[in-house]
Write a protein that holds these residues in place. Structure first.
Motif, PDB file in Angstrom:
ATOM      1  N   TYR A   3       0.852  -1.184   0.000  1.00  0.00           N
ATOM      2  CA  TYR A   3       0.000   0.000   0.000  1.00  0.00           C
ATOM      3  C   TYR A   3       0.891   1.237   0.000  1.00  0.00           C
ATOM      4  CZ  TYR A   3      -3.429  -3.369   1.705  1.00  0.00           C
ATOM      5  OH  TYR A   3      -4.235  -4.467   1.842  1.00  0.00           O
ATOM      6  N   SER A   4       0.453   2.249  -0.711  1.00  0.00           N
ATOM      7  CA  SER A   4       1.164   3.525  -0.666  1.00  0.00           C
ATOM      8  C   SER A   4       0.719   4.274   0.587  1.00  0.00           C
ATOM      9  CB  SER A   4       0.840   4.356  -1.911  1.00  0.00           C
ATOM     10  OG  SER A   4      -0.517   4.766  -1.891  1.00  0.00           O
ATOM     11  N   TYR A   5       1.449   5.293   0.943  1.00  0.00           N
ATOM     12  CA  TYR A   5       1.097   6.112   2.098  1.00  0.00           C
ATOM     13  C   TYR A   5      -0.301   6.711   1.898  1.00  0.00           C
ATOM     14  CZ  TYR A   5       1.158  10.042   5.363  1.00  0.00           C
ATOM     15  OH  TYR A   5       0.833  10.933   6.349  1.00  0.00           O
ATOM     16  N   LYS A   6      -0.575   7.143   0.676  1.00  0.00           N
ATOM     17  CA  LYS A   6      -1.884   7.732   0.367  1.00  0.00           C
ATOM     18  C   LYS A   6      -3.003   6.709   0.576  1.00  0.00           C
ATOM     19  CE  LYS A   6      -4.390  10.058  -3.340  1.00  0.00           C
ATOM     20  NZ  LYS A   6      -4.362  10.482  -4.728  1.00  0.00           N
ATOM     21  N   GLN A   7      -2.794   5.482   0.115  1.00  0.00           N
ATOM     22  CA  GLN A   7      -3.796   4.432   0.312  1.00  0.00           C
ATOM     23  C   GLN A   7      -4.007   4.153   1.799  1.00  0.00           C
ATOM     24  OE1 GLN A   7      -1.703   1.584  -2.166  1.00  0.00           O
ATOM     25  NE2 GLN A   7      -3.396   1.544  -3.639  1.00  0.00           N
ATOM     26  N   LEU A   9      -3.602   6.235   4.278  1.00  0.00           N
ATOM     27  CA  LEU A   9      -4.360   7.341   4.876  1.00  0.00           C
ATOM     28  C   LEU A   9      -5.843   7.243   4.556  1.00  0.00           C
ATOM     29  CD1 LEU A   9      -2.198  10.579   4.674  1.00  0.00           C
ATOM     30  CD2 LEU A   9      -2.721   9.155   6.646  1.00  0.00           C
ATOM     31  N   GLU A  10      -6.168   6.741   3.365  1.00  0.00           N
ATOM     32  CA  GLU A  10      -7.578   6.538   3.021  1.00  0.00           C
ATOM     33  C   GLU A  10      -8.203   5.471   3.921  1.00  0.00           C
ATOM     34  OE1 GLU A  10      -7.784   5.649  -1.165  1.00  0.00           O
ATOM     35  OE2 GLU A  10      -7.023   7.631  -1.714  1.00  0.00           O
ATOM     36  N   ASP A  15      -2.378   9.767  10.596  1.00  0.00           N
ATOM     37  CA  ASP A  15      -1.040   9.214  10.826  1.00  0.00           C
ATOM     38  C   ASP A  15      -0.986   8.438  12.138  1.00  0.00           C
ATOM     39  OD1 ASP A  15       0.302   9.980   8.525  1.00  0.00           O
ATOM     40  OD2 ASP A  15       0.835  11.946   9.325  1.00  0.00           O
ATOM     41  N   GLY A  33       6.978   5.666   2.490  1.00  0.00           N
ATOM     42  CA  GLY A  33       5.806   5.748   1.634  1.00  0.00           C
ATOM     43  C   GLY A  33       5.232   4.429   1.168  1.00  0.00           C
TER      44      GLY A  33
END
Length: 180
Positions: A3-7, A9-10, A15, A33
């Motif tokens: 998973y990316s950091y953006k994923q 966070l979703e 954090d 990330g």
């Protein structure tokens, strides 16, 4: 799965929640990330996640397609010529024009990872085009393996696509002379 950091966070919203998942070992930080839901992963799977638009080519692809038993020290990846330079010492990047970068690309499962890889026909063209980048013995060994697998090659694909590459006459002559 990565998973990316953006994923993340979703999924986890903050954090703090993400850090808590990592602390409680329900999620693992692979590198900046990038996170994984498993504690063990392969370099191949991570490479596929990090460079989803790249296509495996040359020594890596020849190995994964069973055309050589020599495993490449680096992952050889083909990208669009306008792509960013990959600054990863484990990757050898090849830049191709947009109109040919995906020509002959297909999906294949390798060691549990689905990768984009060039077909055997496209790899033969790449091998001939980059003949000077590999040792003579390696080249001859791979050509010999192609000769023993003629029945697996699609001659029509060559006729339809070789002309899309620079020096297409030389490439086709080499294919006919050395393989067929």
């Amino acid at each position: 799965m990565f998973y990316s950091y953006k994923q993340c966070l979703e999924i986890y919203k903050h954090d703090y929640s993400l850090d808590k998942e990592v602390d409680e070992k329900r999620l693992y930080k692979v590198e900046k990330g990038i996170y994984s839901d498993t504690a063990v992963w392969t370099d191949l799977a991570l490479t596929v996640f990090k460079y989803p638009e790249a296509v495996f080519t040359m020594e890596s692809a020849l190995y994964y397609q069973g055309l050589t038993d020599v495993k490449s020290e680096k992952y050889c990846l083909a990208t669009n010529r306008n792509a960013y330079k990959i600054k990863n010492p484990a990757v050898k990047q090849f830049f191709y024009p947009e109109e040919t970068v995906l020509l002959g690309a297909l999906e294949k499962e390798v060691n549990g990872s689905k990768i984009k890889i060039y077909s055997k026909e496209r790899l033969l063209i790449e091998l001939i085009r980059h003949k000077k980048l590999v040792s003579f013995d390696y080249y001859k060994s791979v050509i010999s393996n192609y000769r023993s697998r003629l029945f697996e090659l699609d001659r029509t694909w060559f006729k339809d696509n070789v002309q899309k590459f620079p020096a297409s006459k030389k490439i086709m002559d080499a294919i006919l002379l050395e393989v067929y």
